[in-house]
Design a protein around this motif. Structure first.
Motif, short mmCIF file in Angstrom:
data_model
loop_
_atom_site.label_atom_id
_atom_site.label_comp_id
_atom_site.label_asym_id
_atom_site.label_seq_id
_atom_site.Cartn_x
_atom_site.Cartn_y
_atom_site.Cartn_z
N ARG A 65 0.82 -1.22 0.00
CA ARG A 65 0.00 0.00 0.00
C ARG A 65 0.85 1.26 0.00
N ARG A 66 2.16 1.15 0.14
CA ARG A 66 3.02 2.33 0.12
C ARG A 66 3.19 2.84 -1.30
N TRP A 67 3.82 4.02 -1.46
CA TRP A 67 3.94 4.62 -2.78
C TRP A 67 4.78 3.73 -3.70
N GLU A 68 4.49 3.81 -5.00
CA GLU A 68 5.01 2.85 -5.96
C GLU A 68 6.53 2.87 -6.08
N SER A 69 7.16 4.02 -5.92
CA SER A 69 8.61 4.13 -6.13
C SER A 69 9.41 3.83 -4.87
N LEU A 70 8.74 3.42 -3.80
CA LEU A 70 9.43 3.25 -2.52
C LEU A 70 10.58 2.25 -2.63
N ALA A 168 -6.45 20.14 -2.56
CA ALA A 168 -6.25 18.69 -2.56
C ALA A 168 -5.33 18.30 -1.41
N GLN A 169 -5.71 17.27 -0.68
CA GLN A 169 -4.89 16.82 0.45
C GLN A 169 -4.73 15.31 0.40
N LEU A 170 -3.51 14.85 0.69
CA LEU A 170 -3.22 13.43 0.83
C LEU A 170 -2.25 13.25 1.98
N HIS A 171 -2.40 12.15 2.70
CA HIS A 171 -1.36 11.73 3.63
C HIS A 171 -0.42 10.80 2.87
N SER A 172 0.82 10.73 3.30
CA SER A 172 1.77 9.87 2.61
C SER A 172 1.30 8.40 2.58
N ALA A 173 0.47 8.01 3.55
CA ALA A 173 -0.05 6.64 3.57
C ALA A 173 -0.96 6.36 2.38
N ASP A 174 -1.54 7.41 1.80
CA ASP A 174 -2.49 7.24 0.70
C ASP A 174 -1.91 7.63 -0.65
N TYR A 175 -0.69 8.15 -0.65
CA TYR A 175 -0.04 8.59 -1.89
C TYR A 175 0.57 7.39 -2.61
N SER A 194 10.38 10.08 4.55
CA SER A 194 9.25 9.99 3.62
C SER A 194 9.03 11.33 2.92
N ALA A 195 9.05 12.41 3.70
CA ALA A 195 8.88 13.74 3.11
C ALA A 195 9.99 14.03 2.11
N ALA A 196 11.22 13.66 2.45
CA ALA A 196 12.34 13.93 1.55
C ALA A 196 12.19 13.15 0.25
N GLN A 197 11.88 11.86 0.33
CA GLN A 197 11.74 11.05 -0.88
C GLN A 197 10.62 11.56 -1.77
N LEU A 198 9.49 11.88 -1.16
CA LEU A 198 8.33 12.27 -1.96
C LEU A 198 8.49 13.68 -2.52
N ALA A 199 9.14 14.56 -1.78
CA ALA A 199 9.41 15.89 -2.31
C ALA A 199 10.30 15.80 -3.55
N VAL A 200 11.32 14.95 -3.49
CA VAL A 200 12.21 14.77 -4.65
C VAL A 200 11.44 14.20 -5.83
N GLU A 201 10.58 13.20 -5.57
CA GLU A 201 9.81 12.62 -6.67
C GLU A 201 8.86 13.64 -7.28
N LEU A 202 8.16 14.40 -6.45
CA LEU A 202 7.18 15.37 -6.95
C LEU A 202 7.84 16.53 -7.68
N ALA A 203 9.09 16.84 -7.32
CA ALA A 203 9.77 17.99 -7.93
C ALA A 203 9.98 17.81 -9.43
N ALA A 204 9.89 16.58 -9.92
CA ALA A 204 10.05 16.35 -11.36
C ALA A 204 8.82 16.81 -12.14
N THR A 205 7.66 16.96 -11.46
CA THR A 205 6.42 17.30 -12.16
C THR A 205 5.67 18.47 -11.54
N HIS A 206 6.05 18.90 -10.33
CA HIS A 206 5.33 19.95 -9.63
C HIS A 206 6.33 20.92 -9.00
N CYS A 302 3.23 14.49 5.27
CA CYS A 302 4.19 13.45 5.66
C CYS A 302 4.46 13.62 7.16
N THR A 303 3.39 13.58 7.91
CA THR A 303 3.42 13.94 9.33
C THR A 303 3.34 12.73 10.25
N GLY A 304 3.62 11.56 9.70
CA GLY A 304 3.78 10.39 10.53
C GLY A 304 2.48 9.70 10.89
#
Length: 373
Positions: A65-70, A168-175, A194-206, A302-304
């Motif tokens: 259930r975690r994000w696909e690129s984990l 739009a809001q998501l928790h990292s558990a649902d991303y 988690s915040a660091a990984q997802l920020a890096v991933e999102l920076a490619a498109t947002h 990404c607040t745990g």
């Protein structure tokens, strides 16, 4: 008669030794994640045969259930449970799918009754020990291991409920992937890995802004060509006792971010970094604790997580806030044990590498308790 079977559909699945269940089991393990399975391995390894493991989901399901690129930071050597080395693979560290498959295969090796899709809705004292209510009926046991882990319920600050519905809001558990969030700027709230990984991933498109409570502390993934985890092991940090000076220093400084991808994107201006805490929100603006506000169109929290202990109805097991009461995993309630808690006995208690020692300690307590019984 011993058999192996799996029952699908809406019922629970059972893997391992299936017999006519006695009215009272020796040990009930609640949770079939890394902590629960590792404890079950040591229990059966040391001669405790009547062990039942229950879990609300399928084995390994939380990883899928975690994000696909984990991709884990821990090398394969540090991703193993007792008795079964993590298999080799094309990358130095496993991904979420490999982790789920490893846990599933590990469960099949255990000579225990494993009931998946069987949540415990209430745990109470019983004349013989404890009684766990499940949708399939009660399970009674002399000893109980609570191994549901510290990451049961996503935590979102009150500001989430104060934001306008257009945000739009998501928790990292649902991303799962960047397309889960609409086009436009994204506010990533949190300062952990988690915040660091997802920020890096999102920076490619947002366009990405990170809000974190403190300045980041980075650790390289590799030092002199060797994973940083080996250096942490050799230096004694990983196995430092929870009350040691080393552990107190680690807790005081907060979690380090493994790798320098975020640092690079922050330095070149691709990712904005704001140091502060989210104090509130109004409309489409988030307010920080120093009075600054940020206009947002999407927020990734990404607040745990926080433990979900509302189903534990055992006097003395929880403190006033609903947190576990324990001394190195031993509950003040005789026969009740905790596994997989952060800082349970050492720095690495809540990661996979820390399961082995804590499971052995828990098993020794359980065997003493069963012997007295």
């Amino acid at each position: 008669m011993t058999a192996e079977r799996r029952r699908g559909g809406s019922g629970h699945g059972i893997i391992g030794r299936v017999t006519t269940p006695p009215s009272v089991h020796d040990v009930l393990v609640v949770g079939a994640g890394q902590a629960g399975l590792g404890t079950a391995w040591w229990l059966t390894r040391t001669g405790v045969r009547d062990v039942v493991v229950v879990d609300a989901a399928e084995v390994g399901g939380s990883w899928l259930r975690r994000w696909e690129s984990l991709q884990l930071f821990t090398p394969r050597r540090f991703s193993s449970l007792p008795g079964v080395p993590f298999p080799d693979g094309p990358t130095p560290t496993p991904d979420r799918v490999e982790m789920a498959e490893y846990l599933h295969g590990y469960a099949r090796r255990l000579d225990v009754e494993l009931r998946t899709r069987t949540p415990v809705t209430r745990l109470t004292p019983d004349p013989v020990g404890f009684r766990a209510e499940t949708p399939d009926g009660p399970v009674r046991a002399r000893q109980v291991v609570l191994a549901t882990g510290p990451f049961a319920r996503p935590r979102v600050p009150p500001a989430g409920a104060q934001l306008a519905g257009s945000v739009a809001q998501l928790h990292s558990a649902d991303y799962c992937r960047p397309t889960d969030l609409p086009e436009g700027p994204v506010l990533v709230v949190g300062g952990g890995n988690s915040a660091a990984q997802l920020a890096v991933e999102l920076a490619a498109t947002h366009p990405v802004t990170v809000v974190a409570p403190r300045e980041p502390r980075f650790l390289p993934e590799r030092v002199l060509g060797v994973s940083v985890y080996w250096w942490l092991l050799l230096s004694g940090v990983l196995n430092a006792g929870a009350d040691s000076r080393v552990a107190r220093g680690v807790r005081r400084r907060g979690d380090a971010i493994i790798g320098r991808d975020l640092a690079r994107l922050r330095d070149d201006g691709t990712i904005r970094w704001l140091t502060g805490r989210v104090a509130g929100a109004e409309g489409d603006r988030v307010r920080l604790d120093d009075g600054r506000t940020e206009q947002v169109s999407a927020v990734l929290w990404c607040t745990g997580f926080e433990p979900d202990t509302g189903w534990i109805d055992v006097p003395g097991a929880l403190d006033a806030e609903g947190a576990p009461r324990h001394d190195r995993g031993a509950s003040p309630v005789p026969g009740l044990h905790w596994m997989g808690l952060p800082w349970q006995t050492r720095v690495n208690s809540s990661i996979i590498d820390g399961v082995d020692r804590d499971a052995r300690r828990t098993t020794r307590r359980i065997r003493r308790g069963l012997g007295r019984a």
